[in-house]
Design a protein around this motif. Structure first.
Motif, PDB file in Angstrom:
ATOM      1  N   ARG A 221       0.098  -0.511   1.205  1.00  0.00           N
ATOM      2  CA  ARG A 221      -0.970  -1.345   1.735  1.00  0.00           C
ATOM      3  C   ARG A 221      -2.158   0.037   1.952  1.00  0.00           C
ATOM      4  NH1 ARG A 221       2.929  -3.014   5.592  1.00  0.00           N
ATOM      5  NH2 ARG A 221       2.431  -1.888   6.942  1.00  0.00           N
ATOM      6  N   ARG A 222      -2.223   0.967   2.523  1.00  0.00           N
ATOM      7  CA  ARG A 222      -3.483   1.401   2.409  1.00  0.00           C
ATOM      8  C   ARG A 222      -3.986   2.090   1.500  1.00  0.00           C
ATOM      9  NH1 ARG A 222       0.913   5.393   5.685  1.00  0.00           N
ATOM     10  NH2 ARG A 222       0.718   6.277   3.885  1.00  0.00           N
ATOM     11  N   ILE A 223      -2.680   2.883  -0.035  1.00  0.00           N
ATOM     12  CA  ILE A 223      -3.750   3.106  -0.388  1.00  0.00           C
ATOM     13  C   ILE A 223      -4.143   1.425  -1.669  1.00  0.00           C
ATOM     14  CG2 ILE A 223      -2.815   3.537  -3.339  1.00  0.00           C
ATOM     15  CD1 ILE A 223      -0.533   5.509  -2.062  1.00  0.00           C
ATOM     16  N   ILE A 224      -4.109   0.644  -1.336  1.00  0.00           N
ATOM     17  CA  ILE A 224      -4.573  -0.796  -1.719  1.00  0.00           C
ATOM     18  C   ILE A 224      -5.847  -1.390  -1.144  1.00  0.00           C
ATOM     19  CG2 ILE A 224      -4.269  -2.938  -2.534  1.00  0.00           C
ATOM     20  CD1 ILE A 224      -1.062  -3.221  -2.669  1.00  0.00           C
ATOM     21  N   ASP A 225      -6.145  -1.144   0.217  1.00  0.00           N
ATOM     22  CA  ASP A 225      -6.687  -1.782   0.709  1.00  0.00           C
ATOM     23  C   ASP A 225      -7.636  -0.126   0.423  1.00  0.00           C
ATOM     24  OD1 ASP A 225      -5.699  -3.069   2.022  1.00  0.00           O
ATOM     25  OD2 ASP A 225      -5.077  -2.205   3.862  1.00  0.00           O
ATOM     26  N   ALA A 226      -7.422   1.137   0.343  1.00  0.00           N
ATOM     27  CA  ALA A 226      -8.496   1.929  -0.099  1.00  0.00           C
ATOM     28  C   ALA A 226      -8.734   2.055  -1.242  1.00  0.00           C
ATOM     29  CB  ALA A 226      -7.793   3.946   0.283  1.00  0.00           C
ATOM     30  N   ILE A 227      -8.040   1.996  -2.612  1.00  0.00           N
ATOM     31  CA  ILE A 227      -8.928   2.113  -3.593  1.00  0.00           C
ATOM     32  C   ILE A 227      -8.592   0.047  -4.638  1.00  0.00           C
ATOM     33  CG2 ILE A 227      -8.363   4.356  -4.001  1.00  0.00           C
ATOM     34  CD1 ILE A 227      -6.301   4.129  -5.586  1.00  0.00           C
ATOM     35  N   GLY A 228      -7.921  -0.291  -4.360  1.00  0.00           N
ATOM     36  CA  GLY A 228      -7.970  -1.572  -4.369  1.00  0.00           C
ATOM     37  C   GLY A 228      -6.917  -1.602  -5.924  1.00  0.00           C
ATOM     38  N   ALA A 229      -5.848  -0.728  -5.927  1.00  0.00           N
ATOM     39  CA  ALA A 229      -4.325  -1.039  -7.120  1.00  0.00           C
ATOM     40  C   ALA A 229      -3.758  -0.546  -6.242  1.00  0.00           C
ATOM     41  CB  ALA A 229      -5.274   0.334  -8.122  1.00  0.00           C
ATOM     42  N   GLU A 230      -2.491  -0.490  -6.776  1.00  0.00           N
ATOM     43  CA  GLU A 230      -1.331  -0.111  -6.603  1.00  0.00           C
ATOM     44  C   GLU A 230      -1.382   1.254  -6.833  1.00  0.00           C
ATOM     45  OE1 GLU A 230       1.568  -1.834  -5.575  1.00  0.00           O
ATOM     46  OE2 GLU A 230       0.370  -3.838  -5.977  1.00  0.00           O
ATOM     47  N   PRO A 231       0.009   1.932  -6.108  1.00  0.00           N
ATOM     48  CA  PRO A 231       0.279   3.326  -6.031  1.00  0.00           C
ATOM     49  C   PRO A 231       0.715   3.504  -7.132  1.00  0.00           C
ATOM     50  CG  PRO A 231       1.672   2.609  -3.752  1.00  0.00           C
ATOM     51  CD  PRO A 231       0.538   1.505  -5.113  1.00  0.00           C
ATOM     52  N   GLY A 232       0.507   4.889  -7.810  1.00  0.00           N
ATOM     53  CA  GLY A 232       0.915   5.389  -9.225  1.00  0.00           C
ATOM     54  C   GLY A 232       2.311   5.034  -9.966  1.00  0.00           C
ATOM     55  N   PRO A 233       2.568   5.841 -11.229  1.00  0.00           N
ATOM     56  CA  PRO A 233       3.922   5.079 -11.606  1.00  0.00           C
ATOM     57  C   PRO A 233       5.049   6.100 -11.058  1.00  0.00           C
ATOM     58  CG  PRO A 233       2.454   6.133 -12.792  1.00  0.00           C
ATOM     59  CD  PRO A 233       1.538   5.813 -11.680  1.00  0.00           C
ATOM     60  N   SER A 234       4.985   7.194 -10.672  1.00  0.00           N
ATOM     61  CA  SER A 234       5.525   7.736  -9.797  1.00  0.00           C
ATOM     62  C   SER A 234       6.279   7.221  -8.508  1.00  0.00           C
ATOM     63  CB  SER A 234       5.015   9.328  -9.815  1.00  0.00           C
ATOM     64  OG  SER A 234       6.553  10.356  -9.207  1.00  0.00           O
ATOM     65  N   LEU A 235       5.527   7.645  -7.901  1.00  0.00           N
ATOM     66  CA  LEU A 235       6.210   6.375  -6.174  1.00  0.00           C
ATOM     67  C   LEU A 235       6.717   5.460  -6.482  1.00  0.00           C
ATOM     68  CD1 LEU A 235       5.647   6.536  -3.128  1.00  0.00           C
ATOM     69  CD2 LEU A 235       3.409   6.014  -3.400  1.00  0.00           C
ATOM     70  N   ARG A 236       6.060   4.691  -7.183  1.00  0.00           N
ATOM     71  CA  ARG A 236       7.024   3.115  -8.017  1.00  0.00           C
ATOM     72  C   ARG A 236       7.957   3.201  -7.920  1.00  0.00           C
ATOM     73  NH1 ARG A 236       1.423   2.144 -10.091  1.00  0.00           N
ATOM     74  NH2 ARG A 236       2.481   1.188 -12.348  1.00  0.00           N
ATOM     75  N   ARG A 237       7.996   4.202  -8.994  1.00  0.00           N
ATOM     76  CA  ARG A 237       9.663   4.724  -9.842  1.00  0.00           C
ATOM     77  C   ARG A 237      10.550   5.240  -8.763  1.00  0.00           C
ATOM     78  NH1 ARG A 237       6.936   6.336 -13.822  1.00  0.00           N
ATOM     79  NH2 ARG A 237       7.375   8.504 -13.743  1.00  0.00           N
ATOM     80  N   THR A 238      10.103   6.216  -7.612  1.00  0.00           N
ATOM     81  CA  THR A 238      10.788   6.227  -6.474  1.00  0.00           C
ATOM     82  C   THR A 238      11.447   5.070  -6.054  1.00  0.00           C
ATOM     83  OG1 THR A 238      10.258   8.306  -6.538  1.00  0.00           O
ATOM     84  CG2 THR A 238      10.995   7.731  -4.204  1.00  0.00           C
ATOM     85  N   HIS A 239      10.381   4.514  -4.982  1.00  0.00           N
ATOM     86  CA  HIS A 239      10.272   3.689  -4.377  1.00  0.00           C
ATOM     87  C   HIS A 239      11.425   1.923  -4.811  1.00  0.00           C
ATOM     88  CE1 HIS A 239       9.570  -1.182  -3.198  1.00  0.00           C
ATOM     89  NE2 HIS A 239       9.732  -0.249  -2.274  1.00  0.00           N
ATOM     90  N   GLU A 240      10.971   2.121  -6.069  1.00  0.00           N
ATOM     91  CA  GLU A 240      12.381   1.200  -6.681  1.00  0.00           C
ATOM     92  C   GLU A 240      13.601   1.615  -6.815  1.00  0.00           C
ATOM     93  OE1 GLU A 240      10.376   0.470 -10.875  1.00  0.00           O
ATOM     94  OE2 GLU A 240       8.671  -0.355 -10.134  1.00  0.00           O
TER      95      GLU A 240
END
Length: 279
Positions: A221-240
């Motif tokens: 939520r913080r990252i989307i609010d700040a830059i208007g985009a999803e977190p980077g691929p590495s962070l998303r892969r770890t989440h998944e």
């Protein structure tokens, strides 16, 4: 003897902090510390210290500061017995002192050594030694565009080092050490994705996947609010990987199963399973 810039600018000799003068005088010394044993051209030095607003007769002002700094360094040399020289060279000035006497350069040297060793315990020791050199915000008492850019660059180096240290600690099966340190770091650096990712891994490795998922949701939520985009691929892969229960729980001396690796001992770890032996 140590020149310190990983916090307020200081010169320490034999356990005593030696005054290096007013703000602008310290500002003249810092570029020479950072570029130790390399000449800093006069125009570059003026630009770094005064941005686009140098005083009239700026070269005379600069010469006055250099003269005062030389006296201070001569006194430090006498107290420490180590060679220190601030001299004119190649159209600028050069600080001749061992790079290891500058905390920033010693930090870089320790991190480079940590990448060359093969033993994780020794690597962690070198990484902790490097990170212990931090005393607060780098160049905390200096202002100006150039100092701001340098400060940001040094802070990025610290975050990279913290991420490397966390990876080492997780391989050693010590997620609680990472959790304890990174809870504070994420508060200070809420958009540092490499730090958030290591904290996710640590929480999951410690048997606390729900906390990891809550942390990711808040960070996203913080990252989307700040830059208007999803977190980077590495962070998303770890989440998944945490959602799929692919991050193994840390066990003493064995580390955690990283995302994508087969779980230790066959079968997926159960949610809520606790690490045997602790971290």
């Amino acid at each position: 003897m140590e020149f310190r810039i990983l916090g307020p600018v200081e010169l320490e000799v034999s356990g005593e902090v030696i005054g290096i003068g007013p703000l602008k005088q310290r500002s003249v010394l810092v570029p020479l510390i950072i570029d130790v044993r390399r000449p800093v051209m006069l125009d570059a030095l003026v630009s770094r210290v005064w941005d686009d607003s140098p005083p009239s007769e700026v070269r005379n002002v600069l010469y006055t500061y250099v003269t005062r700094l030389r006296r201070i360094l001569e006194r430090a040399e006498g107290c420490s017995g180590e060679r220190i020289e601030l001299r004119r060279q190649s159209g600028g000035y050069l600080l001749d002192v061992e790079p290891e006497r500058v905390d920033l350069h010693r930090f870089e040297s320790l991190m480079a050594r940590s990448r060359r060793v093969t033993d994780d315990e020794e690597r962690a020791r070198l990484q902790r030694q490097a990170l212990s050199l931090w005393r607060g915000t780098p160049l905390a008492d200096l202002r100006g565009a150039w100092f701001g850019r340098v400060r940001e660059w040094i802070e990025r180096r610290r975050l990279e080092a913290l991420s490397e240290w966390a990876g080492t600690e997780l391989r050693l099966g010590r997620p609680l050490t990472v959790i304890e340190e990174f809870g504070r770091v994420v508060t200070e650096q809420p958009y540092a994705e490499a730090i958030i990712e290591q904290l996710l891994l640590a929480l999951s490795s410690a048997g606390r996947p729900m906390e990891a998922l809550e942390l990711y949701a808040a960070a996203r939520r913080r990252i989307i609010d700040a830059i208007g985009a999803e977190p980077g691929p590495s962070l998303r892969r770890t989440h998944e990987a945490i959602l799929r229960e692919e991050v193994g729980i840390a066990r003493a001396g064995g580390g955690a199963t990283p995302p994508g690796a087969p779980p230790r001992g066959g079968g997926s770890p159960r949610r809520g399973e606790r690490a045997g032996g602790g971290g």
